[in-house]
Design an enzyme around this catalytic site. Structure first.
Site, PDB file in Angstrom:
ATOM      1  N   HIS A  84     -51.967   8.798  64.911  1.00 59.89           N
ATOM      2  CA  HIS A  84     -51.193   8.403  63.730  1.00 59.89           C
ATOM      3  C   HIS A  84     -51.283   9.518  62.699  1.00 59.89           C
ATOM      4  CE1 HIS A  84     -50.074   6.169  60.068  1.00 59.89           C
ATOM      5  NE2 HIS A  84     -51.127   6.759  59.526  1.00 59.89           N
ATOM      6  N   GLU A 135     -53.688   5.151  52.765  1.00 64.42           N
ATOM      7  CA  GLU A 135     -54.384   5.013  54.048  1.00 64.42           C
ATOM      8  C   GLU A 135     -55.811   5.552  53.963  1.00 64.42           C
ATOM      9  OE1 GLU A 135     -50.206   5.086  56.569  1.00 64.42           O
ATOM     10  OE2 GLU A 135     -51.499   6.850  56.649  1.00 64.42           O
ATOM     11  N   LYS A 161     -56.015   7.339  68.231  1.00 67.67           N
ATOM     12  CA  LYS A 161     -55.808   5.999  68.787  1.00 67.67           C
ATOM     13  C   LYS A 161     -56.586   5.819  70.106  1.00 67.67           C
ATOM     14  CE  LYS A 161     -51.325   5.324  66.529  1.00 67.67           C
ATOM     15  NZ  LYS A 161     -49.866   5.091  66.719  1.00 67.67           N
ATOM     16  N   TYR A 215     -51.163  -1.718  59.390  1.00 67.53           N
ATOM     17  CA  TYR A 215     -49.761  -1.507  59.768  1.00 67.53           C
ATOM     18  C   TYR A 215     -48.832  -2.562  59.160  1.00 67.53           C
ATOM     19  CZ  TYR A 215     -50.360   2.372  63.080  1.00 67.53           C
ATOM     20  OH  TYR A 215     -50.589   3.612  63.645  1.00 67.53           O
ATOM     21  N   ASN A 225     -49.132   6.286  71.813  1.00 67.42           N
ATOM     22  CA  ASN A 225     -48.745   7.649  71.435  1.00 67.42           C
ATOM     23  C   ASN A 225     -49.869   8.444  70.788  1.00 67.42           C
ATOM     24  OD1 ASN A 225     -48.826   6.305  69.052  1.00 67.42           O
ATOM     25  ND2 ASN A 225     -46.784   6.895  68.368  1.00 67.42           N
TER      26      ASN A 225
END
Ligand code: RTP
Ligand code: MG
Length: 152
Positions: free
Chosen positions: A119, A130, A14, A49, A116
């Site tokens: 993923h 995904e 991320k 998402y 965070n």
């Protein structure tokens, strides 16, 4: 000798790690079957998402991963890849990760419940979906090589 086919999972690095320049540090122990550095559009982020549409953090999350920095999408290989990567990344909330799993990636590189660092697919089914989202090709085959491109 026959090629050993390892289980795969999907991982995303991320924007918070990418802006720190430390993205290479988190992939120890995993084979990288493919990777792409991508600047997601807001629509791509919302589509990826989609399962979280309507939740309080959906807008923040999708704006964040489509803003400022690009992300890196990866196909990772390892024995029991889905569980192994989830174990490596730690709890969703980086504050909790710092308390409960201080060696985890989210403890070391994340900030809070939203920012965070990484993923990881939560099941084999999610991993296939995904991987297809980022890496499907017109004939449906999956790349098994290192790929770097700027556009999804
Ligand atoms: P991920 O899908 O990114 O691997 O994370 P996860 O399974 O551990 O957690 P999930 O429930 O799927 O949440 C997806 C991402 O949304 C952000 N989030 N923010 N502020 C909050 O309460 C909150 N909850 C989730 C995180 O970036 C999380 O990774
Ligand atoms: Mg999830």
């Amino acid at each position: 000798m026959p090629e050993v086919i390892l289980p795969r999972t999907f991982a995303m690095i991320k924007p918070d790690i990418i802006s720190s320049g430390r993205e290479e540090e988190v992939l120890n122990g995993f084979n990288i079957a493919a990777q792409k550095k991508i600047h997601l559009t807001i629509d791509e982020a919302k589509s990826f998402y989609k399962e979280h549409e309507g939740k309080p953090f959906y807008e923040t999350l999708t704006s964040w991963i489509s803003s400022c920095s690009p992300i890196i999408a990866l196909i990772l290989e390892k024995e029991d890849a889905v569980q192994a990567w989830r174990q490596a990344i730690g709890p969703t909330n980086s504050i909790k990760a710092k308390e409960e799993a201080p060696d985890s990636i989210r403890a070391m590189f994340g900030t809070d419940g939203s920012l965070n660092a990484v993923h990881g697919s939560d099941s084999l089914e999610s991993a296939e979906r995904e991987i297809n989202f980022f890496f499907s090709t017109p004939n449906g085959s999956q790349p098994h090589i290192l790929v770097t491109q700027d556009d999804i």
